[in-house]
Write a protein that holds these residues in place. Structure first.
Motif, PDB file in Angstrom:
ATOM      1  N   HIS A 181      15.042  -0.100  10.630  1.00  0.00           N
ATOM      2  CA  HIS A 181      14.081   0.922  10.184  1.00  0.00           C
ATOM      3  C   HIS A 181      14.708   1.896   9.188  1.00  0.00           C
ATOM      4  N   SER A 182      15.684   1.425   8.425  1.00  0.00           N
ATOM      5  CA  SER A 182      16.361   2.283   7.455  1.00  0.00           C
ATOM      6  C   SER A 182      15.719   2.225   6.072  1.00  0.00           C
ATOM      7  N   VAL A 183      14.753   1.318   5.890  1.00  0.00           N
ATOM      8  CA  VAL A 183      14.078   1.179   4.601  1.00  0.00           C
ATOM      9  C   VAL A 183      12.578   1.189   4.823  1.00  0.00           C
ATOM     10  N   GLN A 184      11.881   1.978   4.007  1.00  0.00           N
ATOM     11  CA  GLN A 184      10.424   1.955   4.005  1.00  0.00           C
ATOM     12  C   GLN A 184       9.996   0.939   2.951  1.00  0.00           C
ATOM     13  N   HIS A 185       9.442  -0.177   3.379  1.00  0.00           N
ATOM     14  CA  HIS A 185       8.928  -1.203   2.477  1.00  0.00           C
ATOM     15  C   HIS A 185       7.483  -0.835   2.192  1.00  0.00           C
ATOM     16  N   LEU A 186       7.272  -0.111   1.093  1.00  0.00           N
ATOM     17  CA  LEU A 186       5.964   0.461   0.781  1.00  0.00           C
ATOM     18  C   LEU A 186       5.104  -0.524  -0.001  1.00  0.00           C
ATOM     19  N   PHE A 187       3.808  -0.465   0.263  1.00  0.00           N
ATOM     20  CA  PHE A 187       2.871  -1.303  -0.475  1.00  0.00           C
ATOM     21  C   PHE A 187       1.544  -0.581  -0.617  1.00  0.00           C
ATOM     22  N   LYS A 230      -2.237   0.053  -0.214  1.00  0.00           N
ATOM     23  CA  LYS A 230      -3.240  -0.312   0.804  1.00  0.00           C
ATOM     24  C   LYS A 230      -4.400  -1.111   0.213  1.00  0.00           C
ATOM     25  N   HIS A 231      -4.600  -1.008  -1.087  1.00  0.00           N
ATOM     26  CA  HIS A 231      -5.767  -1.622  -1.724  1.00  0.00           C
ATOM     27  C   HIS A 231      -5.475  -3.016  -2.285  1.00  0.00           C
ATOM     28  N   CYS A 232      -4.377  -3.142  -3.032  1.00  0.00           N
ATOM     29  CA  CYS A 232      -4.095  -4.434  -3.677  1.00  0.00           C
ATOM     30  C   CYS A 232      -2.925  -5.181  -3.050  1.00  0.00           C
ATOM     31  N   GLY A 233      -2.146  -4.506  -2.218  1.00  0.00           N
ATOM     32  CA  GLY A 233      -1.038  -5.155  -1.534  1.00  0.00           C
ATOM     33  C   GLY A 233       0.255  -5.245  -2.324  1.00  0.00           C
ATOM     34  N   ALA A 234       0.250  -4.809  -3.581  1.00  0.00           N
ATOM     35  CA  ALA A 234       1.477  -4.871  -4.385  1.00  0.00           C
ATOM     36  C   ALA A 234       2.537  -3.940  -3.803  1.00  0.00           C
ATOM     37  N   ARG A 235       3.793  -4.300  -3.998  1.00  0.00           N
ATOM     38  CA  ARG A 235       4.945  -3.543  -3.487  1.00  0.00           C
ATOM     39  C   ARG A 235       5.729  -2.969  -4.666  1.00  0.00           C
ATOM     40  N   PRO A 236       5.294  -1.841  -5.224  1.00  0.00           N
ATOM     41  CA  PRO A 236       5.949  -1.322  -6.424  1.00  0.00           C
ATOM     42  C   PRO A 236       7.344  -0.742  -6.188  1.00  0.00           C
ATOM     43  N   PHE A 237       7.589  -0.189  -5.009  1.00  0.00           N
ATOM     44  CA  PHE A 237       8.902   0.382  -4.719  1.00  0.00           C
ATOM     45  C   PHE A 237       9.051   0.572  -3.214  1.00  0.00           C
TER      46      PHE A 237
END
Length: 134
Positions: free
Chosen positions: A66-72, A74-81
Motif C-alpha cells: 500500500h505504498s503506491v496509489q495506482h490512480l485511474f 473513474k470515467h474512462c479508466g485511464a491511468r495517467p499517473f
C-alpha cells in the motif's frame, strides 16, 4: 533536458502538467500491475507535478505494501499517473504514464530511453530475460 509536458486521461476529466527530463530514461517492468496495464512510466519528484483538475474524478487502487496509489479516472479508466512513497527510490514520488502525455510526438516516443525491471521477481535493478512484450 527538462521540459514541461501536459497530460490527461482519455476523456480529459483529469489533466496535469509535469516537468520531466525524458532523456534520463523511463521504465517498464514485468510486475503484475505494470504487465496487466502495459504501463510505461517516468518517476519524478512531487514538486515537478501539478494536477490541473480532476482530483475528484480519480479513484485509487492499492495492493501489497500500500505504498503506491495506482490512480485511474473513474470515467474512462485511464491511468495517467500514480503517487507514493518508497525509501528505495528516495521517498515521495509521482509515476507518470508517458502514454498519457498529450504533447509528445511519435518520434519523441520512439527515442525515449527505457530501463526494464524484473519486478515480477523483486529484482528491480535488473531486466527480465524477455522484454519484447513490455
Amino acid at each position: 533536458m527538462e521540459k514541461t509536458y501536459q497530460g490527461s486521461c482519455h476523456c480529459g476529466k483529469v489533466r496535469f502538467e509535469a516537468d520531466i527530463n525524458l532523456s534520463q530514461g523511463t521504465g517498464r517492468c514485468n510486475c503484475s500491475i505494470c504487465t496487466k496495464n502495459r504501463l510505461w512510466t517516468v518517476i519524478i519528484e512531487p514538486d515537478a507535478f501539478r494536477l490541473l483538475f480532476g482530483e475528484n474524478d480519480l479513484s485509487d487502487y492499492q495492493f501489497g505494501s500500500h505504498s503506491v496509489q495506482h490512480l485511474f479516472c473513474k470515467h474512462c479508466g485511464a491511468r495517467p499517473f500514480g503517487r507514493g512513497y518508497l525509501d528505495e527510490i528516495g521517498g515521495a514520488f509521482y509515476s507518470i504514464n508517458i502514454a498519457c502525455l498529450d504533447n509528445l510526438s511519435d518520434e519523441a516516443f520512439a527515442s525515449i530511453p527505457v530501463h526494464y525491471s524484473d519486478g515480477r521477481n523483486n529484482n528491480w535493478q535488473s531486466p527480465p530475460a524477455v522484454t519484447s512484450h513490455l
